[in-house]
Design a protein around this motif. Structure first.
Motif, short mmCIF file in Angstrom:
data_model
loop_
_atom_site.label_atom_id
_atom_site.label_comp_id
_atom_site.label_asym_id
_atom_site.label_seq_id
_atom_site.Cartn_x
_atom_site.Cartn_y
_atom_site.Cartn_z
N ARG A 111 -9.25 102.70 56.26
CA ARG A 111 -7.88 103.21 56.44
C ARG A 111 -6.88 102.36 55.69
O ARG A 111 -6.98 101.13 55.65
CB ARG A 111 -7.53 103.24 57.93
N LEU A 112 -5.88 103.04 55.14
CA LEU A 112 -4.80 102.35 54.43
C LEU A 112 -3.46 102.93 54.88
O LEU A 112 -3.29 104.15 54.93
CB LEU A 112 -4.95 102.50 52.92
N VAL A 113 -2.54 102.04 55.20
CA VAL A 113 -1.16 102.42 55.53
C VAL A 113 -0.24 101.80 54.49
O VAL A 113 -0.32 100.60 54.22
CB VAL A 113 -0.77 101.94 56.94
N HIS A 114 0.62 102.62 53.93
CA HIS A 114 1.55 102.15 52.90
C HIS A 114 2.98 102.36 53.39
O HIS A 114 3.35 103.47 53.79
CB HIS A 114 1.32 102.91 51.60
N ILE A 115 3.78 101.29 53.37
CA ILE A 115 5.18 101.38 53.77
C ILE A 115 6.03 101.69 52.55
O ILE A 115 6.15 100.86 51.63
CB ILE A 115 5.66 100.08 54.44
N SER A 116 6.59 102.88 52.51
CA SER A 116 7.45 103.29 51.41
C SER A 116 8.90 103.34 51.91
O SER A 116 9.32 102.46 52.65
CB SER A 116 6.99 104.65 50.88
N ALA A 117 9.65 104.35 51.55
CA ALA A 117 11.05 104.45 51.99
C ALA A 117 11.55 105.87 51.81
O ALA A 117 11.15 106.57 50.86
CB ALA A 117 11.94 103.49 51.21
N ILE A 118 12.41 106.31 52.73
CA ILE A 118 13.09 107.59 52.55
C ILE A 118 13.89 107.52 51.24
O ILE A 118 14.52 106.51 50.93
CB ILE A 118 14.03 107.89 53.73
N GLY A 119 13.84 108.58 50.48
CA GLY A 119 14.54 108.60 49.20
C GLY A 119 13.62 108.35 48.02
O GLY A 119 14.07 108.43 46.87
N ALA A 120 12.34 108.05 48.29
CA ALA A 120 11.39 107.88 47.19
C ALA A 120 11.36 109.16 46.35
O ALA A 120 11.10 110.23 46.87
CB ALA A 120 10.01 107.56 47.75
N ASP A 121 11.62 109.01 45.05
CA ASP A 121 11.76 110.19 44.19
C ASP A 121 11.47 109.79 42.75
O ASP A 121 12.15 108.92 42.20
CB ASP A 121 13.17 110.76 44.32
N ALA A 122 10.46 110.39 42.17
CA ALA A 122 10.07 110.05 40.80
C ALA A 122 11.17 110.34 39.79
O ALA A 122 11.18 109.76 38.70
CB ALA A 122 8.80 110.82 40.42
N VAL A 139 -1.08 105.30 45.38
CA VAL A 139 -1.83 105.18 46.63
C VAL A 139 -2.66 106.43 46.88
O VAL A 139 -3.87 106.36 47.16
CB VAL A 139 -0.87 104.93 47.82
N LEU A 140 -2.05 107.60 46.77
CA LEU A 140 -2.75 108.85 47.07
C LEU A 140 -3.80 109.19 46.02
O LEU A 140 -4.78 109.89 46.31
CB LEU A 140 -1.75 110.00 47.19
N GLU A 141 -3.64 108.69 44.81
CA GLU A 141 -4.64 108.91 43.77
C GLU A 141 -5.98 108.29 44.16
O GLU A 141 -7.05 108.87 43.94
CB GLU A 141 -4.15 108.32 42.45
N HIS A 142 -5.92 107.10 44.75
CA HIS A 142 -7.15 106.38 45.09
C HIS A 142 -7.54 106.54 46.56
O HIS A 142 -8.72 106.47 46.90
CB HIS A 142 -6.99 104.90 44.78
N MET A 143 -6.56 106.72 47.44
CA MET A 143 -6.82 106.85 48.88
C MET A 143 -6.08 108.09 49.40
O MET A 143 -5.04 107.98 50.06
CB MET A 143 -6.33 105.59 49.61
N PRO A 144 -6.61 109.28 49.12
CA PRO A 144 -5.90 110.52 49.52
C PRO A 144 -5.75 110.68 51.03
O PRO A 144 -4.91 111.46 51.48
CB PRO A 144 -6.79 111.63 48.93
N GLU A 145 -6.52 109.95 51.82
CA GLU A 145 -6.42 110.02 53.28
C GLU A 145 -5.50 108.92 53.84
O GLU A 145 -5.50 108.68 55.05
CB GLU A 145 -7.81 109.90 53.91
N ALA A 146 -4.74 108.28 52.97
CA ALA A 146 -3.83 107.22 53.41
C ALA A 146 -2.69 107.79 54.24
O ALA A 146 -2.36 108.98 54.14
CB ALA A 146 -3.27 106.47 52.22
#
Length: 327
Positions: A111-122, A139-146
């Motif tokens: 399991r992997l949990v990633h802390i991002s932020a509201i407003g994340a936008d490429a 993150v999702l490229e390597h761990m799609p179940e994150a």
């Protein structure tokens, strides 16, 4: 043997709360930080040897891999609000996040949990928001179940938001802010940690969750609420964005020409770009409700740690407690 979680940035504001919760849940906790000697305070979160700070540089593959060895789960809490030296948005928030996920996948971490932020936008103008989005993609490229957690502005005893402005309020009758009408969705730090704990223990489905507290308020309203808590009367003065951009440019250039001897801790151009956008939970997204968490309101927490900024400090807090007892 109890399970092991590696928390990158585990001595930071959000990371330490996750570390405490995972230790309480009986996990062994490896706190990966750049300066382990400054993270000794995490050890009492568990019994002897349960919580250990270890050296790690998220910009280096070998370093990230070494501290992940044997881990059952991984959390990435590493992020920066402003660039300094080698810590750039791209290297930390985009490449660093992808590196953690890539190595976790290679090591078979469950399991992997990633802390991002509201407003994340490429496509955001802000490098902070853009690299947060790029980190999520990696993150999702390597761990799609994150599980990816996107909190709004986070408050709590060690925050850099309310504490900073409460401190500023002591030095004059005016409290300047940039983007006074920008809306925020403040979230209590331990609620974010609770969401991470659910994900790490397998009680949260994979996906992206946007996390905000019970209240949405403008920057100005948040400052007025903070001033009420600390018993100070100040004029909350909005600095127009065009003025803020000029100020931020000057501070950024000063940091550049001094080769980092001066660190722009006032306001950067990238922060000005961020403040032009509301920071609230979106529609049709997963939230605390999907995790079964009822977020705590600011009114229940702010007085517990902002009392020290009152004119009489702890004595005001004691008087208020006595008054509450009488009523």
């Amino acid at each position: 043997m109890s399970k092991l979680v590696t928390i990158y940035g585990g001595a930071g504001f959000v990371g330490r709360y996750i570390a405490r919760r995972m230790a309480k849940a009986g996990w062994r906790v490896r706190v990966a930080v750049r300066r382990p000697n400054e993270a000794i305070f995490v050890k009492p979160y568990g019994v002897v040897g349960q919580v250990e700070p270890v050296l790690c540089n998220i910009r280096d593959d070998a370093s990230v891999q070494a501290v992940m060895a044997g881990a059952d789960a991984v959390v990435n809490c590493v992020g920066i609000l402003a660039e300094s030296g080698k810590n750039q948005f791209d290297t930390v928030q985009a490449e660093g996040a992808e590196r953690v996920a890539r190595i976790a996948a290679a090591q078979g971490v469950a399991r992997l949990v990633h802390i991002s932020a509201i407003g994340a936008d490429a496509d955001a103008d802000s490098d902070y928001a853009r690299t947060k989005a790029e980190g999520e993609v990696g993150v999702l490229e390597h761990m799609p179940e994150a599980v990816i957690l996107r909190p709004s502005i986070v408050f709590g005893a060690e925050d850099q938001f309310f504490n900073r402005f409460a401190s500023m309020s002591r030095f004059g009758p005016v409290l300047p802010v940039v983007g006074a009408e920008t809306k925020f969705h403040p979230v209590y730090v331990d609620d974010v940690a609770k969401a991470a704990e659910l994900a790490l223990t397998g009680h949260a489905p994979a996906g992206i969750y946007e996390l905000g507290g019970p209240d949405v308020a403008s920057f100005r309203a948040l400052m007025q609420q903070m001033l009420e808590v600390i018993h100070r009367r100040r004029l909350v003065l909005n600095i127009p964005f065009f003025v803020a951009r000029i100020m931020a440019f000057g501070f950024d250039m000063l940091q550049a020409v001094t080769l980092g001897l001066f660190t722009n801790s006032m306001i950067t151009r990238d922060q000005v770009r961020n403040l032009a956008n509301d920071n609230v939970v979106g529609e049709d997204v997963k939230t605390f409700a999907d995790l079964g968490i009822s977020p705590i309101a600011m009114t229940s927490v702010l007085p517990d740690y902002l009392w020290r900024f009152r004119p009489s400090g702890q004595y005001d807090a004691i008087k208020e407690s006595a008054k509450n007892l009488r009523t």
